[in-house]
Every structure is written in C-alpha cells, then in structure tokens.
Design a protein around this motif. Structure first.
Motif, mmCIF file in Angstrom:
data_model
loop_
_atom_site.group_PDB
_atom_site.id
_atom_site.type_symbol
_atom_site.label_atom_id
_atom_site.label_comp_id
_atom_site.label_asym_id
_atom_site.label_seq_id
_atom_site.Cartn_x
_atom_site.Cartn_y
_atom_site.Cartn_z
ATOM 1 N N THR A 44 -4.460 38.482 11.361
ATOM 2 C CA THR A 44 -5.194 37.511 12.173
ATOM 3 C C THR A 44 -4.303 36.292 12.401
ATOM 4 O OG1 THR A 44 -6.168 36.347 10.282
ATOM 5 C CG2 THR A 44 -7.388 38.243 11.147
ATOM 6 N N ARG A 50 -3.386 29.540 24.383
ATOM 7 C CA ARG A 50 -3.348 30.819 25.095
ATOM 8 C C ARG A 50 -4.697 31.539 25.089
ATOM 9 N NH1 ARG A 50 1.955 33.090 25.896
ATOM 10 N NH2 ARG A 50 3.581 31.837 24.952
ATOM 11 N N GLN A 51 -5.587 31.156 24.182
ATOM 12 C CA GLN A 51 -6.903 31.802 24.096
ATOM 13 C C GLN A 51 -7.999 30.748 24.265
ATOM 14 O OE1 GLN A 51 -4.762 32.289 21.179
ATOM 15 N NE2 GLN A 51 -3.792 34.061 22.155
ATOM 16 N N MET A 53 -10.790 30.850 25.458
ATOM 17 C CA MET A 53 -12.172 31.305 25.302
ATOM 18 C C MET A 53 -12.694 31.105 23.879
ATOM 19 S SD MET A 53 -9.819 33.807 25.040
ATOM 20 C CE MET A 53 -9.544 34.375 26.722
ATOM 21 N N TYR A 54 -11.790 30.725 22.968
ATOM 22 C CA TYR A 54 -12.196 30.446 21.588
ATOM 23 C C TYR A 54 -11.803 29.009 21.235
ATOM 24 C CZ TYR A 54 -12.456 35.536 21.372
ATOM 25 O OH TYR A 54 -12.768 36.848 21.619
ATOM 26 N N PRO A 55 -12.594 28.368 20.348
ATOM 27 C CA PRO A 55 -12.188 27.017 19.918
ATOM 28 C C PRO A 55 -10.806 27.073 19.265
ATOM 29 C CG PRO A 55 -14.427 27.534 19.173
ATOM 30 C CD PRO A 55 -13.845 28.802 19.717
ATOM 31 N N THR A 58 -9.588 28.711 15.680
ATOM 32 C CA THR A 58 -10.447 29.805 15.213
ATOM 33 C C THR A 58 -9.604 30.992 14.771
ATOM 34 O OG1 THR A 58 -12.006 29.190 16.946
ATOM 35 C CG2 THR A 58 -12.357 31.318 15.899
ATOM 36 N N GLU A 59 -10.015 31.649 13.697
ATOM 37 C CA GLU A 59 -9.304 32.843 13.247
ATOM 38 C C GLU A 59 -9.659 34.022 14.150
ATOM 39 O OE1 GLU A 59 -10.167 34.125 9.261
ATOM 40 O OE2 GLU A 59 -8.320 35.292 9.129
ATOM 41 N N ILE A 60 -8.647 34.576 14.787
ATOM 42 C CA ILE A 60 -8.863 35.723 15.678
ATOM 43 C C ILE A 60 -7.869 36.842 15.337
ATOM 44 C CG2 ILE A 60 -9.764 34.339 17.604
ATOM 45 C CD1 ILE A 60 -6.980 34.643 18.943
ATOM 46 N N LEU A 61 -8.159 38.020 15.855
ATOM 47 C CA LEU A 61 -7.255 39.160 15.702
ATOM 48 C C LEU A 61 -5.899 38.813 16.303
ATOM 49 C CD1 LEU A 61 -7.414 42.191 14.783
ATOM 50 C CD2 LEU A 61 -7.779 42.746 17.190
ATOM 51 N N ARG A 63 -2.840 39.778 18.172
ATOM 52 C CA ARG A 63 -2.253 40.811 19.026
ATOM 53 C C ARG A 63 -0.838 40.423 19.448
ATOM 54 N NH1 ARG A 63 -4.546 41.887 23.905
ATOM 55 N NH2 ARG A 63 -5.016 39.680 24.132
ATOM 56 N N ARG A 64 -0.346 39.294 18.951
ATOM 57 C CA ARG A 64 0.948 38.765 19.351
ATOM 58 C C ARG A 64 1.897 38.722 18.152
ATOM 59 N NH1 ARG A 64 0.755 36.253 24.095
ATOM 60 N NH2 ARG A 64 2.483 34.914 23.498
ATOM 61 N N PHE B 32 -14.017 41.388 11.094
ATOM 62 C CA PHE B 32 -12.743 42.010 11.443
ATOM 63 C C PHE B 32 -12.832 43.448 10.927
ATOM 64 C CE2 PHE B 32 -11.014 37.552 11.250
ATOM 65 C CZ PHE B 32 -10.678 37.475 12.600
ATOM 66 N N ARG B 111 -12.266 40.593 27.505
ATOM 67 C CA ARG B 111 -13.062 40.102 26.373
ATOM 68 C C ARG B 111 -14.550 40.238 26.650
ATOM 69 N NH1 ARG B 111 -7.751 37.384 26.051
ATOM 70 N NH2 ARG B 111 -7.426 37.082 23.823
ATOM 71 N N LEU B 113 -17.766 38.265 25.211
ATOM 72 C CA LEU B 113 -18.099 37.099 24.375
ATOM 73 C C LEU B 113 -19.611 36.998 24.177
ATOM 74 C CD1 LEU B 113 -15.688 34.492 26.033
ATOM 75 C CD2 LEU B 113 -15.251 35.962 24.030
ATOM 76 N N VAL B 164 -12.857 44.005 17.079
ATOM 77 C CA VAL B 164 -13.419 42.665 16.903
ATOM 78 C C VAL B 164 -12.272 41.665 16.958
ATOM 79 C CG1 VAL B 164 -14.598 41.091 15.314
ATOM 80 C CG2 VAL B 164 -15.386 43.467 15.552
ATOM 81 N N GLU B 165 -12.348 40.749 17.911
ATOM 82 C CA GLU B 165 -11.324 39.710 17.998
ATOM 83 C C GLU B 165 -11.751 38.467 17.228
ATOM 84 O OE1 GLU B 165 -10.316 38.225 21.925
ATOM 85 O OE2 GLU B 165 -8.280 37.809 21.220
ATOM 86 N N ARG B 166 -13.046 38.166 17.295
ATOM 87 C CA ARG B 166 -13.577 37.032 16.527
ATOM 88 C C ARG B 166 -14.917 37.445 15.922
ATOM 89 N NH1 ARG B 166 -16.130 31.227 18.346
ATOM 90 N NH2 ARG B 166 -16.012 30.310 16.278
ATOM 91 N N LEU B 179 -15.117 38.796 30.274
ATOM 92 C CA LEU B 179 -13.948 38.219 30.949
ATOM 93 C C LEU B 179 -13.011 39.373 31.283
ATOM 94 C CD1 LEU B 179 -13.130 35.132 28.637
ATOM 95 C CD2 LEU B 179 -14.982 35.423 30.294
ATOM 96 N N GLN B 188 -4.022 36.074 27.641
ATOM 97 C CA GLN B 188 -3.132 36.229 26.490
ATOM 98 C C GLN B 188 -3.945 36.410 25.220
ATOM 99 O OE1 GLN B 188 0.735 35.867 26.905
ATOM 100 N NE2 GLN B 188 -0.390 36.853 28.555
#
Lengths: 188, 188
Positions: A44, A50-51, A53-55, A58-61, A63-64, B32, B111, B113, B164-166, B179, B188
């Motif tokens: 994560t 770059r994201q 759509m999330y604050p 925030t901990e996200i998956l 992919r980079r 996750f 995405r 959401l 699950v991304e978030r 999205l 991204q």
C-alpha cells in the motif's frame, strides 16, 4: 496474446531520501510491494496529487511500485531536446528495458516475466511530472528551458508503472518476455 | 474522465466452502484483499488455470478480489437464454450494480467510489467459465443445453474483477460513482 522478448539494461533503486533520482544496482529481489528500500516500496502507499479521488495521505493499494522506461523512448526524448542522452536515473525509473520501443503504450494487465520466474504486471502509463525536467536542466545547463520542454518531449514516452505479481530475483541483463494484454481477449 | 453514477443492488459473499455460489448480505467492510470470509479474499492468491504463465499454486498478487455484474447485462443473458432471470448468486458475483449497462466494457484502472470513501479499482473483464451454466441448468431443468448455451450468452457480459484500492464499509443501496479510465489520458 502477443509475446515480445526484451532485455533488462539497468536496474535502479531510489533509496536516497533526499531525491527521487535512482542509482544502478546489478540485481534485486522483487517482493510483493516492489523493491525493498525504494521510495515506492509497499503493498500500500499514501494517496497523493495523482489520486485526487482520495484524501491526500489515505492508505491505498500501491499500483506504482516499479516504474519502467525504454531505451528507445529515452533516445527519442533526447533527440527532441537535442541533448546527448536522457538517463533513466534522472526520471527516477527502476528498470530500463530495450526491445519494446513503444513501452509507454503497453496495455494494462500485460505481464513482464523474468528468467527467475518473477513477474510484473503493467498498471498503466506513467504520466509525466516536471521534476525530472529540473534534473535534466542541471545536467545540460547550456540548453534553454529544458525543464519546460521536457514535459512535452516526454509526453507518451515516460514509460509505465507496474506492481509485482510474483516475487523473485532479477538481474541486469535478464532476457524478459512481455506478454501483451489484448483487451478484446484479455488475460486473467 | 467520465463519471457515471450507479447503484449497488446487491452485495454477495461466497463463504460456503462447498460452492462458488454467493449469498446476499446487507453490508460488508471492504478490506485490502476484498471481503473477509469470501473464497476470493486475500491480497495474494494462488495461480490457477486462469494464469498459465505461472506454475499452478504459485502465490501471486490477487487482482480478482471482487467480481461485479450489472443488472442490465444479466437481463440480456436471460433474454438470450429465454429464462426468467439470471441471478448474480449463480455466477458467484460479489456485487450487482445498476446504471452502468455495459459494465463488462469498463476499462482497467477505472474506479468505483462508495459513499463511505471505500474504493475499488477495475482489474479487467471477467472471462466466462462453464460452472455458472451448470447452476443455471439446475434452476431451469426444462430448458435444453443451458450450461452449454450460457457460455455464448454470457460472452462479454460476465462483468469485471476488481481489487480493493481503499478499504471501507459498503451497503446494499449505496449510490456509487464510477470514474471511467480513459487510456488516452489515464488516471494514475
């Protein structure tokens, strides 16, 4: 499904907390999450600009995990900027490959398979940011507006981001197989 | 980037070890790895016949945590098979959505959401297998060759797989925002 051979020309790690610029290493053990010690390591990561759509934070998956550039695309960027070369280090890339010239167009879901059995999965195009242009400008001080011109020259040539699908060791000089994902009959 | 509203019509869990068929639940906490207790839960999973590039049983990144189908596509499958309905349970789906008719065409990297802030990321089309056809045949015993005909009727209508991304809680009835990832100017 198309299968294309390519060669790993360099492996690079961003382990200096002061910069995104990478340095060459001869081999690395890919883990789930990427290259341990690299600034992008982690299953994560924190959402950033770059994201949107999330604050932020925030901990996200992640992919980079691994960014890859192609020798052929870097040469085209250098041509357009009229500089001798554009180094993968300056872009913060983790892998430099040769043999798949239009790497940035590699479809999401494509696989890059290494001799050890390790595998990366393409998570899409890496969109340019302005930071590498600043590094480039420092290396070619006599060229004007390089930081600005880099963004345009790098458009659709900045390579891809990947996640580790299967862990394993990889070496500089590895011959890899690129399995190109065809959206009309996609790999699973 | 296109943004499309849709509605969660059902949430379903595959927690019976004897079958891939899912059962409805009213809410779930996405973690996750997916839905805890579901047969596809896990940040990693075992490679199977869907990933022939890896030895069977190898631990790989799990991109098939959550499967989603659309009400509209299931209705088209039912029409073509001349049966009253095709239930998401029978396909082992985890989510049923309405409002995005061609869900199977949703691009990778899109995405979904949720109101809680939870987010899924589309990992591509779910390619059909023959098992749901057998379940369908049991529910409509007077229809001939349903298991066989399902594969064709389900082609490009079997929905998508997501990771699950978030994390976050999701409820039946949730209004989601989809999205849509545009490969010419990718998120991204």
């Amino acid at each position: 499904m198309e299968k294309v051979p390519a060669k790993v020309r360099a492996i690079l790690l961003a382990d200096d907390p002061e910069t995104f610029v990478t340095r060459r290493i001869s081999e690395v053990n890919l883990e789930f999450g990427g290259m341990r010690g690299d600034r992008h390591f982690g299953v994560t990561s924190k959402a950033d600009s770059r994201q949107p759509m999330y604050p932020r934070g925030t901990e996200i998956l992640n992919r980079r995990q691994i960014t890859i550039v192609s020798e052929e695309e870097l040469a085209r960027i250098a041509d357009e900027l009229e500089v001798e070369s554009v180094m993968p280090e300056w872009l913060g890339a983790n892998l430099l490959v040769k043999g798949f010239p239009d790497l940035t167009k590699l479809t999401m879901g494509s696989r890059i398979l290494f001799p050890s059995g390790a595998g990366l999965i393409c998570m899409g195009e890496n969109q340019p940011c302005t930071l590498p242009g600043d590094v480039l400008q420092k290396h070619y001080e006599d060229h004007e507006k390089l930081a600005f011109r880099f963004v345009r020259a790098g458009y659709k040539r900045r390579g891809i981001v990947c996640a580790v699908e299967r862990p394993g060791i990889i070496h500089e000089g590895d011959e890899v197989q690129i399995l190109v994902n065809d959206f009309t009959n996609p790999m699973q």
